[in-house]
Every structure is written in structure tokens, then in C-alpha cells.
Design a protein around this motif. Structure first.
Motif, mmCIF file in Angstrom:
data_model
loop_
_atom_site.group_PDB
_atom_site.id
_atom_site.type_symbol
_atom_site.label_atom_id
_atom_site.label_comp_id
_atom_site.label_asym_id
_atom_site.label_seq_id
_atom_site.Cartn_x
_atom_site.Cartn_y
_atom_site.Cartn_z
ATOM 1 N N GLY A 39 0.637 -1.461 -0.082
ATOM 2 C CA GLY A 39 0.152 0.106 0.141
ATOM 3 C C GLY A 39 0.538 1.449 -0.038
ATOM 4 O O GLY A 39 -0.195 2.141 0.074
ATOM 5 N N GLU A 40 2.345 0.931 -0.130
ATOM 6 C CA GLU A 40 3.208 2.497 -0.226
ATOM 7 C C GLU A 40 2.581 2.821 -1.517
ATOM 8 O O GLU A 40 3.281 4.204 -1.227
ATOM 9 N N LEU A 41 2.333 2.308 -2.860
ATOM 10 C CA LEU A 41 2.271 2.793 -3.934
ATOM 11 C C LEU A 41 0.628 2.919 -3.986
ATOM 12 O O LEU A 41 0.384 1.805 -3.971
ATOM 13 N N ARG A 42 0.071 3.529 -5.070
ATOM 14 C CA ARG A 42 -1.593 3.184 -5.866
ATOM 15 C C ARG A 42 -1.556 3.419 -6.951
ATOM 16 O O ARG A 42 -1.085 4.191 -7.772
ATOM 17 N N ILE A 43 -2.333 2.422 -7.471
ATOM 18 C CA ILE A 43 -2.242 2.306 -9.692
ATOM 19 C C ILE A 43 -3.232 4.319 -9.482
ATOM 20 O O ILE A 43 -2.301 4.675 -10.033
ATOM 21 N N ALA A 44 -4.081 4.397 -8.615
ATOM 22 C CA ALA A 44 -4.842 5.514 -9.004
ATOM 23 C C ALA A 44 -4.960 6.644 -7.724
ATOM 24 O O ALA A 44 -4.735 5.669 -6.849
ATOM 25 N N GLU A 45 -4.900 7.532 -7.956
ATOM 26 C CA GLU A 45 -4.753 8.019 -6.468
ATOM 27 C C GLU A 45 -6.018 9.851 -6.185
ATOM 28 O O GLU A 45 -5.727 10.320 -7.592
ATOM 29 N N PRO A 46 -6.712 9.921 -4.665
ATOM 30 C CA PRO A 46 -7.392 10.554 -5.765
ATOM 31 C C PRO A 46 -6.643 12.250 -5.286
ATOM 32 O O PRO A 46 -6.301 12.038 -4.684
ATOM 33 N N THR A 47 -7.070 13.142 -6.450
ATOM 34 C CA THR A 47 -6.457 14.618 -6.369
ATOM 35 C C THR A 47 -8.109 15.498 -5.991
ATOM 36 O O THR A 47 -8.565 15.017 -5.636
ATOM 37 N N GLU A 48 -7.858 17.053 -5.994
ATOM 38 C CA GLU A 48 -8.452 18.144 -6.155
ATOM 39 C C GLU A 48 -10.099 17.367 -7.455
ATOM 40 O O GLU A 48 -9.896 17.175 -8.564
ATOM 41 N N PRO A 49 -10.750 17.929 -6.388
ATOM 42 C CA PRO A 49 -12.296 17.279 -7.519
ATOM 43 C C PRO A 49 -12.653 18.591 -8.333
ATOM 44 O O PRO A 49 -11.538 19.634 -8.741
ATOM 45 N N GLU A 50 -13.081 18.097 -9.804
ATOM 46 C CA GLU A 50 -13.451 19.102 -10.750
ATOM 47 C C GLU A 50 -14.093 20.192 -10.196
ATOM 48 O O GLU A 50 -14.535 19.872 -8.250
ATOM 49 N N SER A 51 -14.390 21.034 -11.268
ATOM 50 C CA SER A 51 -14.954 22.271 -10.379
ATOM 51 C C SER A 51 -16.360 22.012 -10.565
ATOM 52 O O SER A 51 -17.574 22.596 -9.346
#
Length: 279
Positions: A39-51
């Protein structure tokens, strides 16, 4: 250059220019898969949401490349687990007691998938590159496909199918965010995002092209590839005219929103009854 940057460079070079069987490429791929497994890497990660508030995730493309390269580097071998025998290129995940995960036989998780402490796996299958959060139950005969990201306190009910998305490398995997509830025999594929707290009734089937239609207002509002947070969704159909006549195609209907009083431990039937559609 950090260790992660070094791994990324070696893996990208091997993927783009060949040399996947070089010792440094094999070592880099093994190291990347071990980091994914922990779990120290992830294939995908959440980031800032869309507008508009929609969830947005970024794909770590080089991590997908590591998974794909591993299939080219490794040979088939026999894996024995008690009375069970498997034959595969990917070893099985181990160390559940130390990681605090409950795993009911004959659940299977491939190495390179991360299962967070407190998750429960009934007889089910979790593929390489996946991430499953704490408090989540993967129920009987549910499958979590390669690279899928399943949040915390999620319930994947019996027979749910979460599709795997390995190629193309930049394609977003299926995302199921925290506190979502997917009823029995739901199928979610092609990088669809089920946002936080959404409830999918039994039998909902979602792909990137299936319309998800909000019918709670005076006019329908259509989404594709995204179930908005807190939505309560049921399977539906829509008419379409063809040369041979009118036929009905599958869609999904947003029939309401999960209320603040409906906490994550409320049953699926209770959530549906709030909107007059109890099963």
C-alpha cells in the motif's frame, strides 16, 4: 533522484524501449509490486475535485507498466495452498494475520494488491494492483478486478463484479469511494467512478457509456462514467428507435439521495425504502 523516481525511470525505459528481461528491470518491477502490495504505492490516487464537485483521480501509469512487465518477466509455476493447487505467474498474497485482515476460505488475493487492516474478504477474488480499504467487506463471490480502487467502509454484496482496467496504461481503473454500497450482482466496469456514499441497487450495470439518469427533478439529468456522491441508483431502461422498431436499452436511474440519517450501517433495503423503492 529518489528511490521511487529511479524505479519509475527504469520501468518506463523498459516499457518504451525494451529490455524488460534486464536484471535492473526485473529488480525494479519486483520492488514496485512489493510497494503496491504494502500500500505504499497506488495505481490511482484521489486529487482535487473538478469545478462541479465531481471526484477526480490521477493514474500512476508507470505502476500499471510494472504490472504488465511482470507478466512478461515471470514464468508459470505451481502454487500449493493446503489442499488447493494453482498454476500462475503471480504469487498469492500472504501475511493476513500481521496486517489485520479477515480472509474466509477460499478467498484469493494476488500479490500486488493491497488490503487495509480491518477489511473482510468472504470467499471472493481480488486481482493484482487493486486497493481495498479498512472496514470494507468484499462479499461472497464478489470480484475486484486488476487495479480497481475500493474505498473504506464499502460493501460489495454477493456476486458484485468490479472490472479490471490494465490497458491502455493511462486508462482510469474502476473507483468505488468510501461508504458506498453495491447491491448483489452489480457490475461496474471501464473506469466508472462510484462516488462517496452512493448506493447501487441489485443488478445495476455500469460501463463508461451506460447513461446514469437523475430522474428526481422535473427534467432528467444524464451522467456517464460517474455516479454522483450519495446517489441511490436502480437499474432501468430507455426506449430507442431502430429500423426494426422501438426497443429498450439498459440504463441506471438515480431515484434519490442518501439522507444524512442513513448512515453507512443501514441496510440496502432501508436506503431504498427511503425513496419508495424497497425491494
Amino acid at each position: 533522484m529518489s528511490d521511487i523516481d529511479r524505479l519509475r525511470k527504469i520501468i518506463d525505459d523498459a516499457s518504451e524501449h525494451g529490455g524488460h528481461d534486464r536484471p535492473e528491470a526485473i529488480e525494479a518491477v519486483d520492488a514496485a509490486l512489493e510497494l503496491l502490495d504494502r500500500g505504499e504505492l497506488r495505481i490511482a490516487e484521489p486529487t482535487e475535485p473538478e469545478s462541479d464537485g465531481a471526484s477526480r483521480w490521477i493514474v500512476n501509469q508507470w505502476c500499471k507498466r510494472a504490472v504488465l512487465l511482470s507478466f512478461r518477466q515471470r514464468s508459470m509455476r505451481t502454487i500449493e495452498v493446503g489442499p488447493y493447487e494453482y498454476r500462475d505467474k503471480v504469487p498469492l498474497k500472504r501475511g493476513y494475520e500481521q496486517s489485520g485482515v479477515r480472509v474466509v476460505p477460499p478467498a484469493v488475493v494476488r500479490h500486488g494488491a493491497f488490503i487495509e487492516s480491518g477489511a473482510v474478504l468472504m470467499p471472493s477474488y481480488v486481482n493484482i494492483g487493486a486497493w481495498v480499504g479498512s472496514g470494507t467487506m468484499v462479499d461472497t463471490w464478489a470480484t475486484v478486478g486488476s487495479c480497481a480502487q475500493i474505498g473504506r467502509n464499502v460493501h460489495l454484496a454477493g456476486g458484485v463484479g468490479i472490472g479490471g482496467v490494465l490497458e491502455p496504461e493511462g486508462a482510469r481503473p474502476v473507483i468505488v469511494e468510501d461508504d458506498a454500497f453495491l447491491g448483489s450482482r452489480c457490475v461496474v466496469t471501464e473506469g466508472v467512478i462510484v462516488e462517496r456514499g452512493a448506493v447501487l441497487g441489485p443488478g445495476v450495470r455500469l460501463t463508461a457509456s451506460v447513461p446514469i439518469i437523475d430522474v428526481t427533478g422535473s427534467e432528467p439529468v444524464t451522467y456517464r462514467g460517474r455516479v454522483p456522491a450519495g446517489s441511490v441508483v436502480l437499474p432501468g431502461t430507455r426506449p430507442k428507435q431502430f429500423p426494426a422498431g422501438e426497443f429498450h436499452l439498459s440504463c441506471a436511474l438515480i431515484v434519490g439521495r442518501r439522507s444524512a440519517s442513513t448512515d453507512t450501517k443501514t441496510s440496502l433495503n432501508d436506503a431504498l425504502r427511503d425513496h419508495g423503492v424497497g425491494q
